[in-house]
Design a protein around this motif. Structure first.
Motif, PDB file in Angstrom:
ATOM      1  N   LEU A  32       1.156  12.620  14.551  1.00  0.00           N
ATOM      2  CA  LEU A  32       2.006  11.794  13.707  1.00  0.00           C
ATOM      3  C   LEU A  32       1.146  10.643  13.200  1.00  0.00           C
ATOM      4  N   GLN A  33       0.777  10.707  11.923  1.00  0.00           N
ATOM      5  CA  GLN A  33       0.036   9.631  11.293  1.00  0.00           C
ATOM      6  C   GLN A  33       1.043   8.612  10.771  1.00  0.00           C
ATOM      7  N   MET A  34       0.925   7.382  11.238  1.00  0.00           N
ATOM      8  CA  MET A  34       1.874   6.337  10.876  1.00  0.00           C
ATOM      9  C   MET A  34       1.138   5.237  10.123  1.00  0.00           C
ATOM     10  N   ASN A  35       1.501   5.055   8.872  1.00  0.00           N
ATOM     11  CA  ASN A  35       0.892   4.030   8.028  1.00  0.00           C
ATOM     12  C   ASN A  35       1.935   2.986   7.636  1.00  0.00           C
ATOM     13  N   SER A  36       1.456   1.857   7.160  1.00  0.00           N
ATOM     14  CA  SER A  36       2.341   0.773   6.705  1.00  0.00           C
ATOM     15  C   SER A  36       3.410   0.473   7.742  1.00  0.00           C
ATOM     16  N   LEU A  37       2.986   0.323   8.974  1.00  0.00           N
ATOM     17  CA  LEU A  37       3.932   0.127  10.074  1.00  0.00           C
ATOM     18  C   LEU A  37       4.679  -1.184   9.935  1.00  0.00           C
ATOM     19  N   LYS A  38       5.946  -1.143  10.364  1.00  0.00           N
ATOM     20  CA  LYS A  38       6.837  -2.299  10.298  1.00  0.00           C
ATOM     21  C   LYS A  38       7.302  -2.644  11.711  1.00  0.00           C
ATOM     22  N   VAL A  93      11.143   6.680   7.368  1.00  0.00           N
ATOM     23  CA  VAL A  93       9.688   6.815   7.489  1.00  0.00           C
ATOM     24  C   VAL A  93       9.063   7.618   6.357  1.00  0.00           C
ATOM     25  N   LYS A  94       9.884   8.136   5.454  1.00  0.00           N
ATOM     26  CA  LYS A  94       9.350   8.933   4.348  1.00  0.00           C
ATOM     27  C   LYS A  94       8.349   8.130   3.535  1.00  0.00           C
ATOM     28  N   GLY A  95       7.226   8.769   3.217  1.00  0.00           N
ATOM     29  CA  GLY A  95       6.178   8.101   2.455  1.00  0.00           C
ATOM     30  C   GLY A  95       5.231   7.282   3.301  1.00  0.00           C
ATOM     31  N   ARG A  96       5.569   7.048   4.566  1.00  0.00           N
ATOM     32  CA  ARG A  96       4.705   6.257   5.446  1.00  0.00           C
ATOM     33  C   ARG A  96       4.137   7.093   6.595  1.00  0.00           C
ATOM     34  N   PHE A  97       4.919   8.031   7.101  1.00  0.00           N
ATOM     35  CA  PHE A  97       4.506   8.846   8.243  1.00  0.00           C
ATOM     36  C   PHE A  97       4.220  10.270   7.779  1.00  0.00           C
ATOM     37  N   THR A  98       3.264  10.915   8.443  1.00  0.00           N
ATOM     38  CA  THR A  98       2.938  12.302   8.156  1.00  0.00           C
ATOM     39  C   THR A  98       2.788  13.070   9.464  1.00  0.00           C
ATOM     40  N   ILE A  99       3.540  14.160   9.588  1.00  0.00           N
ATOM     41  CA  ILE A  99       3.422  15.023  10.758  1.00  0.00           C
ATOM     42  C   ILE A  99       2.554  16.217  10.397  1.00  0.00           C
ATOM     43  N   LEU A 148       4.314   4.275  23.904  1.00  0.00           N
ATOM     44  CA  LEU A 148       4.899   3.068  23.329  1.00  0.00           C
ATOM     45  C   LEU A 148       4.103   2.607  22.114  1.00  0.00           C
ATOM     46  N   VAL A 149       4.818   2.367  21.034  1.00  0.00           N
ATOM     47  CA  VAL A 149       4.236   1.783  19.824  1.00  0.00           C
ATOM     48  C   VAL A 149       4.893   0.431  19.597  1.00  0.00           C
ATOM     49  N   THR A 150       4.089  -0.605  19.519  1.00  0.00           N
ATOM     50  CA  THR A 150       4.594  -1.958  19.288  1.00  0.00           C
ATOM     51  C   THR A 150       3.963  -2.492  18.010  1.00  0.00           C
ATOM     52  N   VAL A 151       4.813  -2.871  17.068  1.00  0.00           N
ATOM     53  CA  VAL A 151       4.341  -3.424  15.794  1.00  0.00           C
ATOM     54  C   VAL A 151       4.711  -4.899  15.769  1.00  0.00           C
ATOM     55  N   SER A 152       3.713  -5.729  15.878  1.00  0.00           N
ATOM     56  CA  SER A 152       3.969  -7.161  15.982  1.00  0.00           C
ATOM     57  C   SER A 152       2.731  -7.936  15.586  1.00  0.00           C
ATOM     58  N   GLY A 185      -0.512   5.635  21.308  1.00  0.00           N
ATOM     59  CA  GLY A 185       0.331   4.464  21.122  1.00  0.00           C
ATOM     60  C   GLY A 185      -0.438   3.181  21.386  1.00  0.00           C
ATOM     61  N   GLY A 186       0.190   2.050  21.053  1.00  0.00           N
ATOM     62  CA  GLY A 186      -0.456   0.772  21.295  1.00  0.00           C
ATOM     63  C   GLY A 186       0.165  -0.321  20.461  1.00  0.00           C
ATOM     64  N   LEU A 187      -0.522  -1.445  20.422  1.00  0.00           N
ATOM     65  CA  LEU A 187      -0.076  -2.609  19.664  1.00  0.00           C
ATOM     66  C   LEU A 187      -0.806  -2.645  18.325  1.00  0.00           C
ATOM     67  N   VAL A 188      -0.047  -2.816  17.260  1.00  0.00           N
ATOM     68  CA  VAL A 188      -0.630  -2.865  15.922  1.00  0.00           C
ATOM     69  C   VAL A 188       0.101  -3.928  15.110  1.00  0.00           C
ATOM     70  N   GLN A 189      -0.606  -4.541  14.198  1.00  0.00           N
ATOM     71  CA  GLN A 189       0.013  -5.551  13.336  1.00  0.00           C
ATOM     72  C   GLN A 189       0.817  -4.889  12.222  1.00  0.00           C
ATOM     73  N   PRO A 190       1.813  -5.583  11.704  1.00  0.00           N
ATOM     74  CA  PRO A 190       2.561  -5.040  10.562  1.00  0.00           C
ATOM     75  C   PRO A 190       1.615  -4.671   9.423  1.00  0.00           C
ATOM     76  N   GLY A 191       1.866  -3.510   8.820  1.00  0.00           N
ATOM     77  CA  GLY A 191       0.997  -3.005   7.768  1.00  0.00           C
ATOM     78  C   GLY A 191      -0.120  -2.121   8.265  1.00  0.00           C
ATOM     79  N   GLY A 192      -0.307  -2.088   9.570  1.00  0.00           N
ATOM     80  CA  GLY A 192      -1.376  -1.297  10.153  1.00  0.00           C
ATOM     81  C   GLY A 192      -1.007   0.165  10.321  1.00  0.00           C
ATOM     82  N   SER A 193      -1.935   0.911  10.935  1.00  0.00           N
ATOM     83  CA  SER A 193      -1.763   2.347  11.114  1.00  0.00           C
ATOM     84  C   SER A 193      -2.060   2.763  12.553  1.00  0.00           C
ATOM     85  N   LEU A 194      -1.433   3.835  12.959  1.00  0.00           N
ATOM     86  CA  LEU A 194      -1.709   4.479  14.242  1.00  0.00           C
ATOM     87  C   LEU A 194      -1.550   5.981  14.052  1.00  0.00           C
TER      88      LEU A 194
END
Length: 121
Positions: A80-86, A63-69, A116-120, A9-18
């Motif tokens: 959990l691969q999270m792309n195009s984060l909002k 999350v369909k199309g953006r996240f992959t388990i 914690l995942v923070t998208v900001s 987890g962590g802080l990521v900008q919108p559109g980023g990935s974790l």
């Protein structure tokens, strides 16, 4: 006793990935279905994605199309691969697993402590 430990987890900008990881540790156990849940500020915990012991996956519509388990059976780890984060993806993410105790044959549901995942911006 089986423990689940999340990381990534962590802080990521919108559109980023974790990529989140959840590693199971203990002895004499077998993992069954596993899943990721999340709980945003002031919200109820919700199911994000799940993966069965046979590898079938399912996702929340949000999350369909953006996240992959996915999972690595040899490492007892689910990802959990999270792309195009909002910004609305901001939440504490929890790992969940159905665990069979191979000695007692008891079936338990185990939760991780959350990450914690923070998208900001």
């Amino acid at each position: 006793q089986v423990q689940l430990v999340e990381s990534g987890g962590g802080l990521v900008q919108p559109g980023g990935s974790l990529r989140l990881s959840c590693a199971a540790s203990g002895s004499a156990f077998s993992l069954n279905d596993m899943a990721w849940y999340r709980q945003g500020p002031g919200a109820q915990r919700e199911l994000v994605a799940g993966i069965t012991s046979s590898g079938s996956t399912s996702y929340a519509d949000s999350v369909k199309g953006r996240f992959t388990i996915s999972k690595d059976h040899a490492k007892n780890t689910v990802y959990l691969q999270m792309n195009s984060l909002k910004p609305e993806d901001t939440a504490v993410y929890y790992c969940n697993a159905g665990v069979l105790n191979l000695l007692t044959r008891a079936y338990l549901e185990v939760w991780g402590q959350g990450t914690l995942v923070t998208v900001s911006s």
